[in-house]
Design a protein around this motif. Structure first.
Motif: not given
Ligand code: IP8
Length: 250
Positions: A1-3, A112-113, A118-119, A122-125
């Motif tokens: 899930m991404v907001r 766009m990279d 995404k990374e 995933t790492r809580g940033i």
């Protein structure tokens, strides 16, 4: 899930005066984000930090290297204020400057990279992007609005919650705030979706709707709500509809 949450520059700054942050609003919104910060990508508008220098240098119509430099340096200052406010809430944000990661062609993001974004998630940033100047492979200078970034990122990251906080309650038809809007409503809305308050080089409500309609057509609905009303950022992030839902034509 991404907001994906975008906060408009008119909330974070006084768009009628150069480089004038609304620090209380920046802090309040950072506090609301703290309540639901997991899997979040934050985008903010440029406000007076971007639109005023862009207009001064005739961007994006003119390729002006000094204008690109000064406008980017200016929007970075606002980005830093947003990042710092999130840090004070105990969150872990990092700035992501679109100038360094996106290439435009004819004003649209060609590449766009997003791997880095995404990374980070995933790492809580919390990646914190912003409306920015950009290099345009056909015209030299470009401007990538926060709205275009939202629609691009929502598509690529397959976001399930896309909310755009503005300084109005949603899409207004006269005094009435619409519950939903789709492409079929546009002709009758023409007279109401004109401009934005203050200097704006990226199209105000009309520009926003064009981006979000394209996104909706591809299956991702989004909402436009009033981020200056206390509590609505938090509720939008929780998945509640608090403004106008932009959806695919039924
Ligand atoms: O405030 C505009 O971004 P927006 C970016 O999201 C510049 O429309 C540099 C004017």
């Amino acid at each position: 899930m991404v907001r994906i949450l975008k906060i408009g520059g008119s909330i974070l700054t006084d768009k009628s005066r150069p480089q004038s942050p609304r620090q209380e609003e920046i802090d309040r919104i950072a506090g609301e984000i703290a309540s639901a910060s997991a899997d979040l990508v934050l985008v903010h508008g440029a406000g007076s930090y971007g639109h005023m220098p862009a207009r001064k240098f005739g961007l994006p119509q003119n390729f002006d290297r000094e204008g690109l430099l000064q406008t980017h340096q200016s929007v970075k200052l606002l980005n830093d204020l947003v990042v710092q406010a999130l840090v004070r809430q105990g969150l872990f944000p990092l700035p992501v400057h679109p100038l360094s990661s996106a290439l435009l062609r004819d004003g649209r993001i060609e590449r766009m990279d997003v791997t880095i974004i995404k990374e980070m998630v995933t790492r809580g940033i919390i990646p914190v992007l912003h409306g920015d100047v950009a290099i345009d492979s056909s015209k030299g200078a470009g401007i990538v609005s926060g709205d275009q970034l939202v629609s691009y990122l929502a598509r690529v990251l397959k976001a399930d919650n896309v909310s755009l906080g503005t300084d109005v309650d949603g899409v207004l038809c006269g005094q009435v705030c619409l519950k939903t809007i789709d492409r079929g409503d546009l002709p009758r809305m023409e007279e109401f979706i004109g401009g934005s308050n203050g200097v704006d080089v990226t199209g105000g409500m009309r520009g926003k709707l064009m981006e979000l309609m394209d996104l909706a057509d591809q299956g991702t609905p989004s909402q436009i709500f009033n981020a200056s009303r206390e509590g609505l950022v938090k509720r939008a992030l929780a998945g509640e509809q608090v403004g106008t839902l932009v959806r695919r034509r039924a």
